[in-house]
Design an enzyme around this catalytic site. Structure first.
Site, PDB file in Angstrom:
ATOM      1  N   PRO A  11       0.796  -1.223   0.000  1.00  0.00           N
ATOM      2  CA  PRO A  11       0.000   0.000   0.000  1.00  0.00           C
ATOM      3  C   PRO A  11       0.834   1.281   0.000  1.00  0.00           C
ATOM      4  O   PRO A  11       1.836   1.386   0.701  1.00  0.00           O
ATOM      5  CB  PRO A  11      -0.813  -0.100   1.284  1.00  0.00           C
ATOM      6  CG  PRO A  11      -0.918  -1.558   1.545  1.00  0.00           C
ATOM      7  CD  PRO A  11       0.382  -2.132   1.068  1.00  0.00           C
ATOM      8  N   ASN A  12       0.386   2.204  -0.812  1.00  0.00           N
ATOM      9  CA  ASN A  12       0.895   3.566  -0.912  1.00  0.00           C
ATOM     10  C   ASN A  12       2.252   3.690  -1.593  1.00  0.00           C
ATOM     11  O   ASN A  12       2.724   4.802  -1.821  1.00  0.00           O
ATOM     12  CB  ASN A  12       0.940   4.249   0.462  1.00  0.00           C
ATOM     13  CG  ASN A  12      -0.438   4.378   1.060  1.00  0.00           C
ATOM     14  OD1 ASN A  12      -1.363   4.842   0.400  1.00  0.00           O
ATOM     15  ND2 ASN A  12      -0.598   3.933   2.286  1.00  0.00           N
ATOM     16  N   ARG A  19       4.704  11.154  -2.036  1.00  0.00           N
ATOM     17  CA  ARG A  19       4.299  10.900  -0.652  1.00  0.00           C
ATOM     18  C   ARG A  19       5.465  11.146   0.311  1.00  0.00           C
ATOM     19  O   ARG A  19       6.512  10.509   0.198  1.00  0.00           O
ATOM     20  CB  ARG A  19       3.847   9.443  -0.530  1.00  0.00           C
ATOM     21  CG  ARG A  19       3.538   9.006   0.868  1.00  0.00           C
ATOM     22  CD  ARG A  19       3.239   7.515   0.911  1.00  0.00           C
ATOM     23  NE  ARG A  19       3.070   7.099   2.287  1.00  0.00           N
ATOM     24  CZ  ARG A  19       3.487   5.962   2.782  1.00  0.00           C
ATOM     25  NH1 ARG A  19       4.084   5.090   2.002  1.00  0.00           N
ATOM     26  NH2 ARG A  19       3.296   5.669   4.039  1.00  0.00           N
ATOM     27  N   TYR A  24      10.582   9.367   2.336  1.00  0.00           N
ATOM     28  CA  TYR A  24      10.755   8.363   1.284  1.00  0.00           C
ATOM     29  C   TYR A  24      11.556   8.855   0.070  1.00  0.00           C
ATOM     30  O   TYR A  24      11.836   8.069  -0.832  1.00  0.00           O
ATOM     31  CB  TYR A  24       9.390   7.857   0.817  1.00  0.00           C
ATOM     32  CG  TYR A  24       8.611   7.223   1.941  1.00  0.00           C
ATOM     33  CD1 TYR A  24       8.973   5.983   2.448  1.00  0.00           C
ATOM     34  CD2 TYR A  24       7.522   7.874   2.511  1.00  0.00           C
ATOM     35  CE1 TYR A  24       8.275   5.404   3.490  1.00  0.00           C
ATOM     36  CE2 TYR A  24       6.810   7.298   3.549  1.00  0.00           C
ATOM     37  CZ  TYR A  24       7.201   6.073   4.038  1.00  0.00           C
ATOM     38  OH  TYR A  24       6.503   5.503   5.069  1.00  0.00           O
ATOM     39  N   ASN A  76       8.364  -5.202  -0.311  1.00  0.00           N
ATOM     40  CA  ASN A  76       8.178  -4.033   0.536  1.00  0.00           C
ATOM     41  C   ASN A  76       6.692  -3.995   0.852  1.00  0.00           C
ATOM     42  O   ASN A  76       5.892  -3.512   0.048  1.00  0.00           O
ATOM     43  CB  ASN A  76       8.623  -2.741  -0.141  1.00  0.00           C
ATOM     44  CG  ASN A  76       8.505  -1.551   0.794  1.00  0.00           C
ATOM     45  OD1 ASN A  76       7.781  -1.587   1.783  1.00  0.00           O
ATOM     46  ND2 ASN A  76       9.213  -0.475   0.473  1.00  0.00           N
ATOM     47  N   ALA A  79       2.811  -0.585   5.077  1.00  0.00           N
ATOM     48  CA  ALA A  79       2.189  -0.673   6.396  1.00  0.00           C
ATOM     49  C   ALA A  79       1.676  -2.072   6.732  1.00  0.00           C
ATOM     50  O   ALA A  79       1.479  -2.399   7.903  1.00  0.00           O
ATOM     51  CB  ALA A  79       1.051   0.336   6.508  1.00  0.00           C
ATOM     52  N   HIS A  82       3.242  -4.361   9.555  1.00  0.00           N
ATOM     53  CA  HIS A  82       2.905  -4.295  10.967  1.00  0.00           C
ATOM     54  C   HIS A  82       1.515  -4.824  11.291  1.00  0.00           C
ATOM     55  O   HIS A  82       1.118  -4.823  12.450  1.00  0.00           O
ATOM     56  CB  HIS A  82       3.004  -2.841  11.446  1.00  0.00           C
ATOM     57  CG  HIS A  82       4.110  -2.085  10.789  1.00  0.00           C
ATOM     58  ND1 HIS A  82       5.440  -2.346  11.055  1.00  0.00           N
ATOM     59  CD2 HIS A  82       4.090  -1.107   9.852  1.00  0.00           C
ATOM     60  CE1 HIS A  82       6.187  -1.534  10.312  1.00  0.00           C
ATOM     61  NE2 HIS A  82       5.391  -0.790   9.580  1.00  0.00           N
ATOM     62  N   ASP A  89       1.437 -15.494   6.153  1.00  0.00           N
ATOM     63  CA  ASP A  89       1.039 -16.869   5.847  1.00  0.00           C
ATOM     64  C   ASP A  89       1.192 -17.179   4.356  1.00  0.00           C
ATOM     65  O   ASP A  89       1.613 -18.283   3.990  1.00  0.00           O
ATOM     66  CB  ASP A  89      -0.408 -17.116   6.290  1.00  0.00           C
ATOM     67  CG  ASP A  89      -0.557 -17.200   7.804  1.00  0.00           C
ATOM     68  OD1 ASP A  89       0.466 -17.286   8.521  1.00  0.00           O
ATOM     69  OD2 ASP A  89      -1.713 -17.172   8.272  1.00  0.00           O
ATOM     70  N   GLU A 100      12.672  -8.806   2.887  1.00  0.00           N
ATOM     71  CA  GLU A 100      11.813  -7.677   3.244  1.00  0.00           C
ATOM     72  C   GLU A 100      12.661  -6.407   3.134  1.00  0.00           C
ATOM     73  O   GLU A 100      13.775  -6.357   3.647  1.00  0.00           O
ATOM     74  CB  GLU A 100      11.319  -7.874   4.679  1.00  0.00           C
ATOM     75  CG  GLU A 100      10.479  -6.767   5.233  1.00  0.00           C
ATOM     76  CD  GLU A 100      10.114  -6.986   6.699  1.00  0.00           C
ATOM     77  OE1 GLU A 100       9.582  -6.037   7.292  1.00  0.00           O
ATOM     78  OE2 GLU A 100      10.368  -8.081   7.246  1.00  0.00           O
ATOM     79  N   HIS A 102      12.587  -1.986   3.315  1.00  0.00           N
ATOM     80  CA  HIS A 102      11.899  -0.743   3.671  1.00  0.00           C
ATOM     81  C   HIS A 102      12.806   0.423   3.340  1.00  0.00           C
ATOM     82  O   HIS A 102      14.002   0.392   3.670  1.00  0.00           O
ATOM     83  CB  HIS A 102      11.523  -0.710   5.154  1.00  0.00           C
ATOM     84  CG  HIS A 102      10.564  -1.778   5.531  1.00  0.00           C
ATOM     85  ND1 HIS A 102       9.215  -1.672   5.271  1.00  0.00           N
ATOM     86  CD2 HIS A 102      10.749  -2.988   6.104  1.00  0.00           C
ATOM     87  CE1 HIS A 102       8.609  -2.774   5.690  1.00  0.00           C
ATOM     88  NE2 HIS A 102       9.524  -3.592   6.188  1.00  0.00           N
ATOM     89  N   SER A 104      12.631   3.604   4.483  1.00  0.00           N
ATOM     90  CA  SER A 104      13.000   4.355   5.686  1.00  0.00           C
ATOM     91  C   SER A 104      13.495   3.390   6.768  1.00  0.00           C
ATOM     92  O   SER A 104      13.257   2.187   6.700  1.00  0.00           O
ATOM     93  CB  SER A 104      11.801   5.144   6.213  1.00  0.00           C
ATOM     94  OG  SER A 104      10.808   4.275   6.724  1.00  0.00           O
ATOM     95  N   ARG A 109      11.455   5.426  13.595  1.00  0.00           N
ATOM     96  CA  ARG A 109      10.151   6.053  13.413  1.00  0.00           C
ATOM     97  C   ARG A 109       9.219   5.698  14.576  1.00  0.00           C
ATOM     98  O   ARG A 109       9.665   5.287  15.628  1.00  0.00           O
ATOM     99  CB  ARG A 109       9.582   5.633  12.058  1.00  0.00           C
ATOM    100  CG  ARG A 109      10.503   6.115  10.912  1.00  0.00           C
ATOM    101  CD  ARG A 109       9.961   5.862   9.561  1.00  0.00           C
ATOM    102  NE  ARG A 109       8.711   6.607   9.376  1.00  0.00           N
ATOM    103  CZ  ARG A 109       7.849   6.335   8.415  1.00  0.00           C
ATOM    104  NH1 ARG A 109       8.070   5.357   7.566  1.00  0.00           N
ATOM    105  NH2 ARG A 109       6.747   7.043   8.296  1.00  0.00           N
TER     106      ARG A 109
END
Length: 153
Positions: A11-12, A19, A24, A76, A79, A82, A89, A100, A102, A104, A109
């Site tokens: 997402p995003n 953004r 970012y 990536n 959100a 979390h 799964d 994985e 990210h 930032s 944060r």
């Protein structure tokens, strides 16, 4: 054997470059993908890309890629890192290595960003290297896949 990798963005991440540039940066997802394509050619791996703002679409794409014989995932999750046990799964059910990534440093944060449902089952985690983290992740994932392929020969 050429490794096949699916790059998943949650997402995003389609809003990169617009953004929160202070967090970012200015680089768009399209530019990140172009950089990954260039590195993938250098590493002799095939890459495919998928971005969605919807958890179920990401899970469906993991299932499809698994059924088509993908060798690993660069993820990536945004959100969903979390919040999504379902994404965890799906990646576990694929039985393939994944890294994985990210942009930032999530540990610098908000406290809720310090927890990941994926990190403990991933092959590796890259945080805080900006968009260059994708390239580092691709290098690491490619090496992990190649070692796995060598062991199975």
């Amino acid at each position: 054997m050429i490794a096949r990798i699916l790059v998943l963005n949650g997402p995003n991440l389609n809003r990169l470059g617009k953004r929160e540039p202070s967090v970012y940066g200015q680089v768009t997802l399209e530019k990140i993908e172009n950089g990954i394509r260039t590195l993938a050619a250098e590493l002799s791996v095939e890459v495919d890309f998928f971005q969605s703002n919807h958890e179920g679409a990401l899970i469906d794409r993991i299932h499809l890629a698994t059924d088509k014989g993908v060798d690993g995932f660069l993820v990536n999750p945004g959100a969903l890192t979390h919040t999504s046990i379902a994404l965890r799964d799906a990646l576990l059910s694929a039985g393939k290595p994944f890294v994985e990534v990210h942009i930032s440093n999530t540990y610098a944060r908000e406290p809720y960003r310090h927890e990941s449902f994926l990190s403990d089952v991933s092959s590796g985690v890259l945080v805080g290297f900006g968009t260059f983290g994708y390239q580092l992740a691709l290098r690491g994932l490619t090496e992990t896949i190649r070692k796995k392929q060598e062991e199975s020969v």
